[in-house]
Scaffold this motif. Structure first.
Motif, short mmCIF file in Angstrom:
data_model
loop_
_atom_site.label_atom_id
_atom_site.label_comp_id
_atom_site.label_asym_id
_atom_site.label_seq_id
_atom_site.Cartn_x
_atom_site.Cartn_y
_atom_site.Cartn_z
N GLN A 132 0.83 -1.21 0.00
CA GLN A 132 0.00 0.00 0.00
C GLN A 132 0.86 1.26 0.00
OE1 GLN A 132 -2.77 -0.19 3.26
NE2 GLN A 132 -4.07 -1.70 2.26
N SER A 133 2.14 1.10 0.35
CA SER A 133 3.07 2.22 0.38
C SER A 133 4.34 1.85 -0.37
CB SER A 133 3.40 2.61 1.83
OG SER A 133 4.34 3.66 1.87
N PHE A 134 4.72 2.67 -1.37
CA PHE A 134 5.95 2.46 -2.12
C PHE A 134 6.94 3.56 -1.78
CE2 PHE A 134 4.48 0.01 -6.18
CZ PHE A 134 4.03 -1.02 -5.37
N LEU A 135 8.19 3.19 -1.50
CA LEU A 135 9.30 4.14 -1.42
C LEU A 135 10.26 3.78 -2.53
CD1 LEU A 135 11.14 6.32 -0.26
CD2 LEU A 135 11.96 4.65 1.43
N ILE A 136 10.32 4.62 -3.55
CA ILE A 136 11.21 4.39 -4.69
C ILE A 136 12.35 5.39 -4.59
CG2 ILE A 136 11.34 4.25 -7.20
CD1 ILE A 136 8.33 3.81 -7.25
N CYS A 137 13.56 4.87 -4.41
CA CYS A 137 14.69 5.73 -4.06
C CYS A 137 15.91 5.38 -4.90
CB CYS A 137 15.01 5.58 -2.57
SG CYS A 137 16.35 6.63 -2.00
N GLY A 138 16.63 6.41 -5.33
CA GLY A 138 17.90 6.19 -6.00
C GLY A 138 17.86 6.49 -7.48
N SER A 139 18.90 7.13 -7.96
CA SER A 139 18.94 7.55 -9.36
C SER A 139 19.03 6.36 -10.32
CB SER A 139 20.14 8.49 -9.58
OG SER A 139 21.35 7.85 -9.22
N GLU A 140 19.46 5.19 -9.80
CA GLU A 140 19.58 4.02 -10.68
C GLU A 140 18.24 3.33 -10.92
OE1 GLU A 140 19.83 2.53 -6.49
OE2 GLU A 140 20.65 4.22 -7.63
N GLN A 146 -1.57 3.37 -1.99
CA GLN A 146 -2.12 4.58 -1.39
C GLN A 146 -1.07 5.65 -1.13
OE1 GLN A 146 -4.48 3.68 2.09
NE2 GLN A 146 -5.61 2.06 1.06
N ARG A 147 0.18 5.24 -0.93
CA ARG A 147 1.25 6.20 -0.64
C ARG A 147 2.44 5.93 -1.56
NH1 ARG A 147 2.63 9.31 3.79
NH2 ARG A 147 0.89 8.37 4.96
N LEU A 148 2.86 6.98 -2.27
CA LEU A 148 4.00 6.88 -3.18
C LEU A 148 5.04 7.93 -2.79
CD1 LEU A 148 5.37 5.71 -5.69
CD2 LEU A 148 4.09 7.38 -7.07
N GLN A 149 6.24 7.46 -2.47
CA GLN A 149 7.34 8.34 -2.11
C GLN A 149 8.47 8.18 -3.12
OE1 GLN A 149 7.28 6.43 1.96
NE2 GLN A 149 7.82 8.51 2.59
N LEU A 150 8.83 9.28 -3.75
CA LEU A 150 9.92 9.28 -4.72
C LEU A 150 11.06 10.10 -4.16
CD1 LEU A 150 7.84 10.02 -7.95
CD2 LEU A 150 8.42 7.79 -6.98
N LEU A 202 1.34 11.59 -1.79
CA LEU A 202 2.42 11.66 -2.77
C LEU A 202 3.54 12.53 -2.22
CD1 LEU A 202 3.62 11.17 -5.60
CD2 LEU A 202 2.36 13.19 -6.38
N GLU A 203 4.76 11.99 -2.26
CA GLU A 203 5.92 12.73 -1.77
C GLU A 203 7.02 12.68 -2.84
OE1 GLU A 203 8.93 12.82 2.11
OE2 GLU A 203 7.18 11.50 2.06
N ILE A 204 7.48 13.86 -3.26
CA ILE A 204 8.55 13.97 -4.25
C ILE A 204 9.69 14.73 -3.60
CG2 ILE A 204 9.20 14.81 -6.53
CD1 ILE A 204 6.25 14.68 -7.33
N VAL A 205 10.81 14.05 -3.38
CA VAL A 205 11.92 14.63 -2.62
C VAL A 205 13.20 14.60 -3.45
CG1 VAL A 205 13.29 14.53 -0.51
CG2 VAL A 205 10.88 13.87 -0.46
N ASN A 206 13.73 15.78 -3.72
CA ASN A 206 15.03 15.90 -4.38
C ASN A 206 15.12 15.02 -5.63
OD1 ASN A 206 17.65 16.78 -4.79
ND2 ASN A 206 18.57 15.34 -3.35
N CYS A 207 14.13 15.17 -6.49
CA CYS A 207 14.11 14.42 -7.76
C CYS A 207 14.38 15.41 -8.90
CB CYS A 207 12.77 13.73 -7.96
SG CYS A 207 12.40 12.46 -6.73
N PRO A 208 15.62 15.49 -9.37
CA PRO A 208 15.95 16.48 -10.41
C PRO A 208 15.24 16.18 -11.73
CG PRO A 208 17.78 14.97 -10.04
CD PRO A 208 16.79 14.68 -8.98
N PHE A 209 14.58 17.19 -12.27
CA PHE A 209 13.91 17.06 -13.55
C PHE A 209 14.88 17.41 -14.67
CE2 PHE A 209 10.35 17.56 -10.66
CZ PHE A 209 9.43 16.64 -11.16
N SER A 210 14.77 16.69 -15.76
CA SER A 210 15.68 16.92 -16.88
C SER A 210 15.41 18.24 -17.58
CB SER A 210 15.58 15.76 -17.87
OG SER A 210 14.25 15.65 -18.37
N SER A 211 14.19 18.76 -17.43
CA SER A 211 13.84 20.03 -18.06
C SER A 211 12.63 20.62 -17.35
CB SER A 211 13.51 19.82 -19.54
OG SER A 211 12.31 19.05 -19.68
N ALA A 212 12.37 21.91 -17.62
CA ALA A 212 11.19 22.55 -17.04
C ALA A 212 9.91 21.88 -17.54
CB ALA A 212 11.19 24.04 -17.39
#
Length: 281
Positions: A23-31, A50-54, A81-91
């Motif tokens: 019910q909760s995913f933590l997806i971490c790491g640039s790889e 129900q909970r997604l953490q990137l 939804l949590e988005i933490v320090n996820c660099p976007f390739s473009s605006a």
């Protein structure tokens, strides 16, 4: 790539076994290949997330598109939804996650608002630098999430101009109770503008927002901000916490807030508890 492949394999097995922790995913790491993760979730027909953490995911155009495609299906009851320090390739990639704009059919664009397609209760965006927060459409899209109760935009380079636009939209956040803007250089003018709006939150987060009694050129702006806090303390029946830590206010500012609190509730049978977070010194 091996790490990502192992994750996909484990994810398939977990979904097949209907593991409750999914019910909760933590997806971490640039790889980690976010596109493949979400593709697996959709192919396996898993709809209980129900909970997604990137965290620290490289948000390429492919990953961003996969994420907003996942949102736009409207099949997944994602509430947090949590988005933490996820660099976007473009605006464009950053905007795609918040809202999708159809350049060929502009009239369709409101229907393509990715986040609005989720029953989000909590949205936390932290350490992000490409939010386009000085554009009205950013706040329009967030306020369109009618189920949202907690909004955190921590260390995401919001400015006083961002706060002006947010203040104009606050009344459209129908169920918002907590707003955390820690680490954004919004100054006393930005924080003050937000607190002039007639919205009764339980939590205001202004930690480390460069609210500085000693450096701001207009001392009256800081004074007005303190007055707005006093009004919140007295007239907001739902207020529980105001976080003012790591700002440069003097002791008289804090005294003024406390005096307003005790003066108003003097003689009351039950005094409501309000946490005012300040620095020890």
């Amino acid at each position: 790539q091996n790490t990502s492949d192992d994750l996909i394999s484990d994810l398939k097995i977990a979904i097949e076994n209907e593991n409750p922790e999914l019910q909760s995913f933590l997806i971490c790491g640039s790889e980690t290949d976010l596109h493949q993760v979400l593709k697996t979730v959709r192919i396996q027909g898993y709809k209980n997330l129900q909970r997604l953490q990137l965290m620290q995911i490289d948000m390429t155009s492919k990953s961003s598109k996969a994420l907003c495609d996942y949102f736009d299906t409207r099949l997944y009851p994602l509430q947090h939804l949590e988005i933490v320090n996820c660099p976007f390739s473009s605006a464009d990639s950053a905007q795609c996650v918040i809202y999708r704009y159809d350049v060929y059919f502009p009239a369709r664009s409101p229907k393509l608002n990715s986040l609005r397609n989720l029953p989000l209760v909590t949205l936390q965006i932290r350490f992000q630098a490409s939010l386009m927060s000085e554009h009205r459409i950013f706040w329009n899209c967030l306020s369109a999430i009618k189920t949202l109760t907690e909004l955190s935009l921590v260390y995401s380079r919001l400015t006083p101009d961002s706060c002006i636009l947010l203040a104009n939209e606050l009344k459209n956040f129908k169920h918002l109770t907590k707003l955390d803007l820690e680490g954004n250089p919004i100054l006393s003018v930005g924080a003050g503008i937000l607190m002039t709006e007639e919205i009764n939150l339980t939590y205001w987060g202004f930690r480390n927002c460069q609210i500085d009694r000693y450096c701001e050129t207009n001392d009256k702006l800081v004074h007005d901000f303190i007055q707005h806090i006093c009004k919140q303390v007295v007239y907001n029946p739902f207020l529980e916490t105001i976080d003012l830590r790591d700002n440069c206010l003097n002791s008289s500012d804090y005294t003024e807030i406390l005096v307003s609190y005790f003066k108003f509730f003097l003689g009351e049978i039950s005094i409501k508890k309000i946490d005012i977070c300040i620095d020890k010194n």
